[in-house]
Design an enzyme around this catalytic site. Sequence first.
Site, PDB file in Angstrom:
ATOM      1  N   CYS A  27       0.811  -1.219   0.000  1.00  0.00           N
ATOM      2  CA  CYS A  27       0.000   0.000   0.000  1.00  0.00           C
ATOM      3  C   CYS A  27       0.844   1.268   0.000  1.00  0.00           C
ATOM      4  O   CYS A  27       0.309   2.368  -0.086  1.00  0.00           O
ATOM      5  CB  CYS A  27      -0.939   0.004   1.200  1.00  0.00           C
ATOM      6  SG  CYS A  27      -2.046  -1.413   1.236  1.00  0.00           S
ATOM      7  N   HIS A  77      -9.178   4.011  -0.800  1.00  0.00           N
ATOM      8  CA  HIS A  77      -7.827   3.444  -0.713  1.00  0.00           C
ATOM      9  C   HIS A  77      -7.509   2.552  -1.926  1.00  0.00           C
ATOM     10  O   HIS A  77      -7.408   1.333  -1.792  1.00  0.00           O
ATOM     11  CB  HIS A  77      -7.710   2.651   0.592  1.00  0.00           C
ATOM     12  CG  HIS A  77      -6.357   2.090   0.865  1.00  0.00           C
ATOM     13  ND1 HIS A  77      -5.186   2.644   0.370  1.00  0.00           N
ATOM     14  CD2 HIS A  77      -5.972   0.988   1.591  1.00  0.00           C
ATOM     15  CE1 HIS A  77      -4.166   1.925   0.786  1.00  0.00           C
ATOM     16  NE2 HIS A  77      -4.614   0.915   1.516  1.00  0.00           N
TER      17      HIS A  77
END
Length: 418
Positions: free
Chosen positions: A98, A365
């Site tokens: 991420c 996200h």
Amino acid sequence: MSKVSIVGAYNTQFGSFVKKNKETGEVTDLKSIYDLMLEAGRGAIADAAIEAKDIDGVWVGSFAPGLFANQEHLAAFATEIAPDALRFKPMYRCEDACASGSAAIYNALYALEAGRANIALVLGVEKMSLLDTKGTTKALAAASYWAEEGAKGYTFPGLFAEYAKGYAAHYSLDPATFSKMLATVAALCYKNGIDNPLAHFGKGGPADRLGLTTAQAILDLPPEKNPMIAEPLRLHDCSLITDGAAAIVLVRDDTSLAKSDRAVKLAGFGHVNERIPISVRPNLYQLMAGKEAVRQAFAEAGITARDVDLAEVHDCFTITQLLITEALGLSKDGQAGYDYMAGRFTRDDDQCAVNLSGGLKAKGHPVGATGVSMHALVYKQLIGEPIGAILTKKRPTVGVTFNVGGSGVTNSVSVLSR
């Protein structure tokens, strides 16, 4: 201090850009990974007021486009942003879970500081919604230590639930108080997200319709509306599965572009790794590697926590926002939850606001895009062109991004300053 500045940025709309037929299971892609890359890249080039031909290289952050969208060798597609201008230019894909977007930024920075490039385009992108929830969960689990975690059924909510349990136990938090702390974080991000026109959960979205802008509103949800995902983390403690892209233009400070009034210095950064197996870490109540990344970034930039006006932090889960708030030194260890409940870190804070964008919790996200999006939106705040909520008590001059890859493994901290 680094010798690189940001001179342009662009963030696409974040959301779930698919149409799914519940009866047949057919999935129609409404905005592809290619569409997102083209929009973000062209938008950043236009925002920087440069010619595509002047770009010396392109760096693309993307975690798992092969798993999510069946496209590896993704960086090469950036040529299509401006084929005549970018053909024959070097392009690189960076992967760091991420934190892939931040990794792309730092690798571009290295090329600029080495003198191999003067102008760099950095993209972050992920197309996540083509898969069902089970498929997405499995793809994300590939960022865990598979041998001990993903292969044994650990999901990322489960991994961060270990931090939540470790934090609550270490600081002797009773369940009711801890739940209120986490709900306060979620509510703050939802409230900010409603004012972000690019947010996945923006105005008119679920959080807005349900009025989830206070901790009590979240705590009052019936269990079926806020189910337990991995104790003690519930649905509204978790970030969103999102499609999106962002891009920035980086330049060397000895170019004329860096002297413009829209230039923001990337004043310092820290990029620090923790051991990947969660089982071998000394504790699960603080981000130890994150604190070291902060130390490095702040030292290079010559700042302290008191100098930070706004921060975009990696709230993949509400517990992560508490941990990062403390790692940044914005709260003392064990005090972040109390500070949030006391009303700190809102747009009205006279010291530092956190996640004015709505964060991963509300903005969304798209994992490879997240780090670049954080930099893009802090940049926009600092040049006086904010997207979404704004500080009410001051004009910001120093902003920080804190991007996490894996279960607190990769810790990427940047300081941006006017």
